[in-house]
Design a protein around this motif. Sequence first.
Motif, PDB file in Angstrom:
ATOM      1  N   GLN A 172       0.823  -1.213   0.000  1.00 46.70           N
ATOM      2  CA  GLN A 172       0.000   0.000   0.000  1.00 46.70           C
ATOM      3  C   GLN A 172       0.855   1.260   0.000  1.00 46.70           C
ATOM      4  O   GLN A 172       0.694   2.143  -0.846  1.00 46.70           O
ATOM      5  CB  GLN A 172      -0.937   0.004   1.209  1.00 46.70           C
ATOM      6  CG  GLN A 172      -2.185  -0.840   1.035  1.00 46.70           C
ATOM      7  CD  GLN A 172      -3.178  -0.595   2.151  1.00 46.70           C
ATOM      8  OE1 GLN A 172      -2.821  -0.550   3.326  1.00 46.70           O
ATOM      9  NE2 GLN A 172      -4.431  -0.437   1.799  1.00 46.70           N
ATOM     10  N   THR A 173       1.765   1.344   0.971  1.00 48.27           N
ATOM     11  CA  THR A 173       2.592   2.550   1.074  1.00 48.27           C
ATOM     12  C   THR A 173       3.527   2.692  -0.122  1.00 48.27           C
ATOM     13  O   THR A 173       3.757   3.796  -0.613  1.00 48.27           O
ATOM     14  CB  THR A 173       3.410   2.535   2.380  1.00 48.27           C
ATOM     15  OG1 THR A 173       4.122   1.296   2.476  1.00 48.27           O
ATOM     16  CG2 THR A 173       2.514   2.691   3.588  1.00 48.27           C
ATOM     17  N   LEU A 182       3.769   6.003  -2.358  1.00 45.84           N
ATOM     18  CA  LEU A 182       4.955   6.850  -2.213  1.00 45.84           C
ATOM     19  C   LEU A 182       5.872   6.824  -3.422  1.00 45.84           C
ATOM     20  O   LEU A 182       6.794   7.629  -3.516  1.00 45.84           O
ATOM     21  CB  LEU A 182       5.732   6.432  -0.953  1.00 45.84           C
ATOM     22  CG  LEU A 182       4.970   6.625   0.364  1.00 45.84           C
ATOM     23  CD1 LEU A 182       5.782   6.114   1.543  1.00 45.84           C
ATOM     24  CD2 LEU A 182       4.620   8.100   0.580  1.00 45.84           C
ATOM     25  N   PHE A 199       7.660   9.523   5.343  1.00 45.09           N
ATOM     26  CA  PHE A 199       7.419   8.214   5.961  1.00 45.09           C
ATOM     27  C   PHE A 199       8.635   7.315   5.803  1.00 45.09           C
ATOM     28  O   PHE A 199       9.025   6.602   6.737  1.00 45.09           O
ATOM     29  CB  PHE A 199       6.188   7.561   5.332  1.00 45.09           C
ATOM     30  CG  PHE A 199       5.864   6.200   5.882  1.00 45.09           C
ATOM     31  CD1 PHE A 199       5.355   6.055   7.154  1.00 45.09           C
ATOM     32  CD2 PHE A 199       6.099   5.062   5.122  1.00 45.09           C
ATOM     33  CE1 PHE A 199       5.067   4.800   7.672  1.00 45.09           C
ATOM     34  CE2 PHE A 199       5.811   3.802   5.624  1.00 45.09           C
ATOM     35  CZ  PHE A 199       5.282   3.680   6.897  1.00 45.09           C
ATOM     36  N   SER A 259       0.571  11.943   6.707  1.00 47.07           N
ATOM     37  CA  SER A 259      -0.729  11.857   6.028  1.00 47.07           C
ATOM     38  C   SER A 259      -1.106  13.195   5.401  1.00 47.07           C
ATOM     39  O   SER A 259      -1.664  13.233   4.293  1.00 47.07           O
ATOM     40  CB  SER A 259      -1.811  11.404   7.014  1.00 47.07           C
ATOM     41  OG  SER A 259      -1.888  12.264   8.125  1.00 47.07           O
ATOM     42  N   PHE A 280      -1.840   5.608   7.831  1.00 47.26           N
ATOM     43  CA  PHE A 280      -0.601   5.929   8.525  1.00 47.26           C
ATOM     44  C   PHE A 280      -0.787   5.981  10.035  1.00 47.26           C
ATOM     45  O   PHE A 280       0.162   5.770  10.786  1.00 47.26           O
ATOM     46  CB  PHE A 280      -0.035   7.247   7.987  1.00 47.26           C
ATOM     47  CG  PHE A 280       0.500   7.114   6.593  1.00 47.26           C
ATOM     48  CD1 PHE A 280       1.728   6.517   6.365  1.00 47.26           C
ATOM     49  CD2 PHE A 280      -0.231   7.546   5.501  1.00 47.26           C
ATOM     50  CE1 PHE A 280       2.224   6.362   5.081  1.00 47.26           C
ATOM     51  CE2 PHE A 280       0.250   7.398   4.209  1.00 47.26           C
ATOM     52  CZ  PHE A 280       1.485   6.800   3.997  1.00 47.26           C
ATOM     53  N   LYS A 289      -0.136   2.420  11.232  1.00 50.43           N
ATOM     54  CA  LYS A 289       1.278   2.067  11.198  1.00 50.43           C
ATOM     55  C   LYS A 289       2.057   2.781  12.310  1.00 50.43           C
ATOM     56  O   LYS A 289       2.969   2.213  12.909  1.00 50.43           O
ATOM     57  CB  LYS A 289       1.866   2.401   9.823  1.00 50.43           C
ATOM     58  CG  LYS A 289       1.269   1.521   8.709  1.00 50.43           C
ATOM     59  CD  LYS A 289       1.955   1.746   7.405  1.00 50.43           C
ATOM     60  CE  LYS A 289       1.367   0.933   6.269  1.00 50.43           C
ATOM     61  NZ  LYS A 289       0.642  -0.252   6.572  1.00 50.43           N
TER      62      LYS A 289
END
Length: 238
Positions: A40-41, A45, A58, A120, A200, A203
Motif C-alpha cells: 500500500q505505502t 509513495l 514516511f 498523512s 498511517f 502504522k
Amino acid sequence: MAVTGCSQCIKYMLFFLNFIFWLAGGVILGVALWLRHDSQTSSLLMLQFEGTQAPGTFYISVYVLIAIGAVMMFVGFLGCYGAIQESQCLLGTFFTCLVILFACEVAAGIWGFINRDTISTELINFYDVAYIKAVDPVESPSRQAASKVLEVFHETLECCGKGDDNELFTAVRVSLCPKKTNPVDLLISQSCHTKLRDLFSEKLHVIGLAALVIAVIMVFEMIFTMVLCCAIRNTPAY
C-alpha cells in the motif's frame, strides 16, 4: 572471581533481558523492512506527478527504524557477552550505548508525537494537487497524468474523492473510482482523506507500541547493569 548468590541471579537475568533486547532489535528491523516494502505505502509513495515525487517523510522514519533495529541487535549482543564474561569494560560500554539509544528513542518519540499528522497531511496535499488537475474540464496530458495518479490512490486505498466532491468530479467519477465487488456493483465512495489518515495512523500505532515495550526493557537493563557492575567491583579477587 565469579559473582555468586543474588549477584549471579542478576547476571543471568541481565543476560536474559539482553537476549530479549537482541530479539526486539530483530523484530524492529523486520517491522521496518515490512513498512518499507508494504504494497500500500509503496504504491502511493512511488507516485510522481508533473515531475514531483510523492512526499517521502514516511520513508525517512522507516530508515531510522532500520538503523535502530541494527544497532539494537549489536548492543544486545554486546550486553549478553559482557554479562556472561562479567566484564566491567564491556558492561560499561553497553550501558553507555543503552543510555544513548534511550535518549534517541525519547527524542524520536517526541518528534513523532509533534509530527504525527505530517505524513498523512503531505500525501493528502499531493492527492489534492492531482485531484484539482484531474477534474479540469480541459483535456490535456497533465489531466491524463493526474487521472492515473488518482486511480492508483483509489485502487490502493479503495476510496474515491475527498468526501465533499463537486460537480466537476462527479462528471469523471465513473472513470476514476473503483467498483465494489458485489452484485450491485456500486462505486466505492469512501473519502481518500480519511483513508490516508487511517493508513498511517495504524502504522504509527504499531511503531509506538514497539517503542514503548523497548523503552521498558531498556530501563530494566540499565538498572540490572548498574547493579551487576557494582557487584563485580565489590567481588574480591583471589
